[in-house]
Scaffold this active site. Sequence first.
Site, short mmCIF file in Angstrom:
data_model
loop_
_atom_site.label_atom_id
_atom_site.label_comp_id
_atom_site.label_asym_id
_atom_site.label_seq_id
_atom_site.Cartn_x
_atom_site.Cartn_y
_atom_site.Cartn_z
N SER A 176 0.84 -1.20 0.00
CA SER A 176 0.00 0.00 0.00
C SER A 176 0.88 1.26 0.00
CB SER A 176 -0.97 -0.05 1.19
OG SER A 176 -2.01 0.90 1.03
N ASP A 304 -9.97 -3.27 -6.02
CA ASP A 304 -9.43 -2.59 -4.83
C ASP A 304 -10.31 -1.37 -4.49
OD1 ASP A 304 -7.93 -1.05 -2.97
OD2 ASP A 304 -6.03 -1.69 -3.85
N HIS A 332 -8.25 -4.72 -1.22
CA HIS A 332 -7.03 -3.98 -0.89
C HIS A 332 -6.21 -4.79 0.11
CE1 HIS A 332 -4.48 -0.43 -0.55
NE2 HIS A 332 -4.44 -0.67 0.76
#
Length: 366
Positions: A176, A304, A332
């Site tokens: 991320s 996502d 995600h």
Amino acid sequence: MTVAKLDLAACPVPAWLPERQTQTLFGALAAPVNRIRFIRERVDTPDGDFIDLDWNAPALQLRSRRNQDPTLAHTAAVRWMTPADQALLNSDTQQPALILFHGLEGSSQSRYAQSITQYFLSLGWLVAVAHFRGCSGFPNRLARAYHSGDSEEITFILETVRQRAPLAQWCAVGVSLGGNALLKRLGEAPDQYHWLHAAAAVSAPIDLVAAGNHLSDNLFNREIYSRHFLRTLKPKVLEKSRRFPGVIDVMRINQARDLRDFDNAYTAPMHGFKDAADYWYQSSSKPWLKKIQIPTLVLNARNDPFLPEQVLPGPEYGSPSVVFHQPAQGGHVGFVTGMWPGNLTWLPKRLARFFSESQKTETLRT
């Protein structure tokens, strides 16, 4: 024109996680993992702050949690690193090694960090989880913190782990926020990182403008994900305001209701950006993907919830060294697979397969 490869192979998510939100939330909050322990090293930064690195390897001797250093009781580390530990890190010329950069408000306790560490330990790798400032369970010393485009911090961490184990065969993974920062740095300074055998970014918000707007404007994202992040971000910054009076706009922090508000109030001005929009624009890694020279996997599920599918890059956005893997499902940093209660092994297996394939390709070229 040579371009990146595009992989659309599926992540086989279970039917009981039917869409993006359940895949994301179950992966982050409920998927079962074995609790991995670490040895912690504190490293001073050139600007007078510190970062904490959590290490694990088959050769390191880890005591049980019953003998955990009380100063580390709220972390995944059981003790502080010793000179004997440091000597072990540099004892094997063939040791494969992984440096992991976590996501926003993540740590070595995050489920993805635990599952990735566990899997690579089972393969005999050395693993280091780098904590961005203020994310290791201890407040950092300065008024600043960390952000999605902090190339200097990525450089410092990479060079630090290389110094600790200079003979190891290093690979890097960013998740991320950490993935975006890693990709940006690899593209900014492509000639500096040929010592890395390969790299990967998992669910990186490579277009931070799109991701920031989506997390702030979408009702579900704002009320669930932004609130989740702000639950820890705001207290950390308010604690800083007491140590650094007059430096932080406390009223704006208290009033922040989404990540745009928070980045406008703190992240942008504290780290040299005009506002959140300027921070997001300058910190996005997407424009740098064409410059990357080492084998790099960019893994983003097309569902996502943090990053709209329409901004995912096509092959023309990456160099020939890049592979874009964009499965239809996964959420995600979710990528949960298997029968109830599921598992998180698909992601580390995908990473390991990419690193192995990259090594074979490198061997053939030499």
